[in-house]
Design a protein around this motif. Structure first.
Motif: not given
Length: 98
Positions: A41-46, A77-89
């Protein structure tokens, strides 16, 4: 995983009854059905708010992709994945805590 969690939560399959296996060290999705449903549910909202963040979570968490595999799959880019991963978590943690 989400469908399996839903199946485990239905009354037809024992509802809230906890199934115990002989090997308790191997915790599976069946044991955490409620958490998986809340995460979905949280992932759907995200996904409605920031689709790319949800895609990164799907690749990393559900797909088991590395940062570079996720970057290749999403064309970022890998750096974008890293930033997005932190923000998403952080956003998912807040959603699950509330």
């Amino acid at each position: 995983m989400v469908d399996l969690a839903r199946e485990r939560s239905t009354a037809k399959r024992g509802g809230a009854a906890r199934q115990v296996t002989l090997d308790e060290e191997n915790t599976t999705v069946e044991d955490q059905a409620e958490i998986v449903l809340q995460l979905n549910e949280a992932l759907d909202r995200l996904a409605a708010w920031e689709p790319r963040l949800a895609q990164v979570v799907e690749c990393r968490f559900f797909g088991g992709f590395s940062e570079s595999e996720t970057a290749d799959a999403l064309g970022i880019t890998v750096r974008t994945v890293q930033r997005d991963w932190v923000k998403a978590r952080v956003l998912l943690r807040r959603a699950l805590d509330s």
